[in-house]
Design an enzyme around this catalytic site. Sequence first.
Site, mmCIF file in Angstrom:
data_model
loop_
_atom_site.group_PDB
_atom_site.id
_atom_site.type_symbol
_atom_site.label_atom_id
_atom_site.label_comp_id
_atom_site.label_asym_id
_atom_site.label_seq_id
_atom_site.Cartn_x
_atom_site.Cartn_y
_atom_site.Cartn_z
ATOM 1 N N GLU A 129 -54.927 20.001 -45.576
ATOM 2 C CA GLU A 129 -55.573 18.679 -45.604
ATOM 3 C C GLU A 129 -56.355 18.482 -46.907
ATOM 4 O OE1 GLU A 129 -55.486 15.735 -44.540
ATOM 5 O OE2 GLU A 129 -56.742 15.483 -42.767
ATOM 6 N N THR A 182 -58.540 6.817 -51.989
ATOM 7 C CA THR A 182 -59.571 7.601 -51.303
ATOM 8 C C THR A 182 -60.851 7.621 -52.125
ATOM 9 O OG1 THR A 182 -57.792 8.991 -50.489
ATOM 10 C CG2 THR A 182 -60.009 9.804 -50.152
#
Lengths: 308, 308
Positions: A129, A182
Site C-alpha cells: 500500500e 493524492t
Amino acid sequence: MNEIKIFSPATVANVACGFDVLGFCLDSVGDQMVIRKTDKKGIYITKIEGGFNLPYEAELNVAGVSALAMYEAIDVNFGFEIEIYKNIKPGSGIGSSAASAVGSVFGMNELIGKPFNKTQLTKFAIQGEALASKCEHADNLAPALFGGFTLVKSLVPLEILELPSPDAIFATIIHPQIEIKTSEARAILPKEVALSDAITQWANFGSLVHALHTSNYDLIQKSLHDVIVEPHRSKLIPHYNEIKTTALKAGALGCGISGSGPSIFSLCKGLKTANHVKNAIESLYAKTGIEFDMHVSKINVDGVKIID
Amino acid sequence: MNEIKIFSPATVANVACGFDVLGFCLDSVGDQMVIRKTDKKGIYITKIEGGFNLPYEAELNVAGVSALAMYEAIDVNFGFEIEIYKNIKPGSGIGSSAASAVGSVFGMNELIGKPFNKTQLTKFAIQGEALASKCEHADNLAPALFGGFTLVKSLVPLEILELPSPDAIFATIIHPQIEIKTSEARAILPKEVALSDAITQWANFGSLVHALHTSNYDLIQKSLHDVIVEPHRSKLIPHYNEIKTTALKAGALGCGISGSGPSIFSLCKGLKTANHVKNAIESLYAKTGIEFDMHVSKINVDGVKIID
C-alpha cells in the site's frame, strides 16, 4: 494445493466521522487474482488484465511488494506467480491498491497453510500500500482483509478492531472519473483544527461505533457527519454538494467522500433505498458530462476470499 | 406520595479520550436530598447540611435553579421544598453541582407521576448546572441521571447515549483539596489542536466505546489515553504525573483528570485492584502534605435513585 483463485474486494475508508481510522468492505466490486506456487524461487507477476497499465516488475507493483514483504518472512524452496484481473480502477478512491496488496498475501498465506493471522497479513500489505500511496496506512487494507467495518486503532503497534455490521446496511458508490492527486488531497487538509470541531467529530465517531453495535439506523444517520475533512476535500470533487443533497433526499443515512475521493459513498438502510439513491445520483450526474461508474453493494463481512 | 428521599450520585466527566462527551456514575459517593410537596406555590430550599455555605435562595442555588426550570414547565397548585444533605464537595471535580441539579428535578418528577423522561430532566438540570459552571453542559448530568457510562452526542438537540458498563469495572478517585478555578482550567486549553492528535483521540474514543460494548478490559486499557487535554490541565494538579504512574503501576486500566480536576480517577478491573490502587496513591499523596479524600466505587448503573 498449488493454485488458488481469490476475490479481493474494494473498500471505503474514512467513512465521514471516522477519518483515517474507519473503513468498510464492499461485496459487488473487487479484483480477482490467481496465486500459484512455482518451482522458481521469488515473486512473479505473470498476468495483468483490466488494462490499467500496471507494472509487471514485482518490486514496482503493489501486489508484488506486499508479496515480497511476506516472502522475506517465510523460508520456502519455491516461489509464487501472481495473476491480477483488475476491476477496481486505480485512483478511484475505493481501495484499488489495497485490494492488490491484500490479495497476494492472502492467497500466498492460504497456499502455505495459513501461518499468519490477518493482522500479520495487514503488516505485509502495508508495504505494498505504501508503494501506491507514499505513506503507511491500513484503513483500506483492514476492511479488505477482515471484512465488515474495521477500526484501525493504531498503526504502531498495529491494532485492528472488527466492528459489527448491521444486517440491512448497503452502500451506493459513485466514481466520477476525474483524477485527484493524492498530494493535493493531502495538502488541502489543515494541520490544525478547532478543538470544538474535534470534539464534535469524536462525539459523532463514538456515537457511530455505538450505533453499529446496537443496529441503530437512526443513530447511524445522526452520526455520519464529518466536520473536519469534508469541508476541504469536497472542493476537489465536482458537484459534491449536489450529489450529497440528492443522496440524502433519496433516503441515504449518510454520504461522504470515499478515501480521499473522487468516489463518494452513501450508506443506506436496505437494498431498495440503496438502488433508489443510485438512480437519483445517476440522473443528476448524467447531466454534468463527466463520465462515472456506480456500484451498489451490501457490506461484505468476509473480506478477501477464495472463489471457484 | 408527598415526600421523597433520594441519593444523587457523584460522577466523572471527560474520562480521558472522551473529553466533553463521556461520563460515568459513581455509587459510593453522592448527596442525599429530600423533596417535599408544600401548599405554598414555588420552590423553597429549606435545609442545607454539609457545611459548604451554599445559598438558600432558590434562584441562586443550583438545585433551586433546575427545580425552577422544571416548575415553570408544569402547572400545579402546590410548591416544593428541597432539603440538601451535601456530601460531594463543591469544586472537587466529581459533579457536585450536577448532583444537586439532578436531585431536585428527579425528585419532583417522581412526586408528580413522572411526566418527564430522563432526557427532558437533563434539560432542566442543564439550567442549574449552568449557574455553577457558567456554561451549558451535560457531561456530569447525563451519568448522574442515567447511570453507567453515557455519551452526550450533542447538546442541541440534546442527545444522550447509554453505553454498556462492563461488570468488573471499579473506579478509584483521589480528590486533592486544592482549588482549580474553572476559568483557569478553561483558559489553559488550546483553541486549536493538531489534526494528528485529534485523529489519535477519536481512534481511542471509538475504541473505548467498542471495548465497553465487548467488555474487553485489555482494550479499555489501551484506549484510556488523552493526548488533547491532559497535557495542559495536568499542570494544574500537584503531583499529577506521579499519581498516574503510581495508579498504572498498581494495576489501574487507566487514569485521568475527573472533569476539570482537581480529582483524578482511575478505572480498574475488580474491587481488589481498585483498593490496591487506592492504597498506592494514598501512600504517595500522604507525603505531599496536601489534604485529600479518596473513594473507591463500582459503576452505578442506576444513577440517581429513591432511598429509604
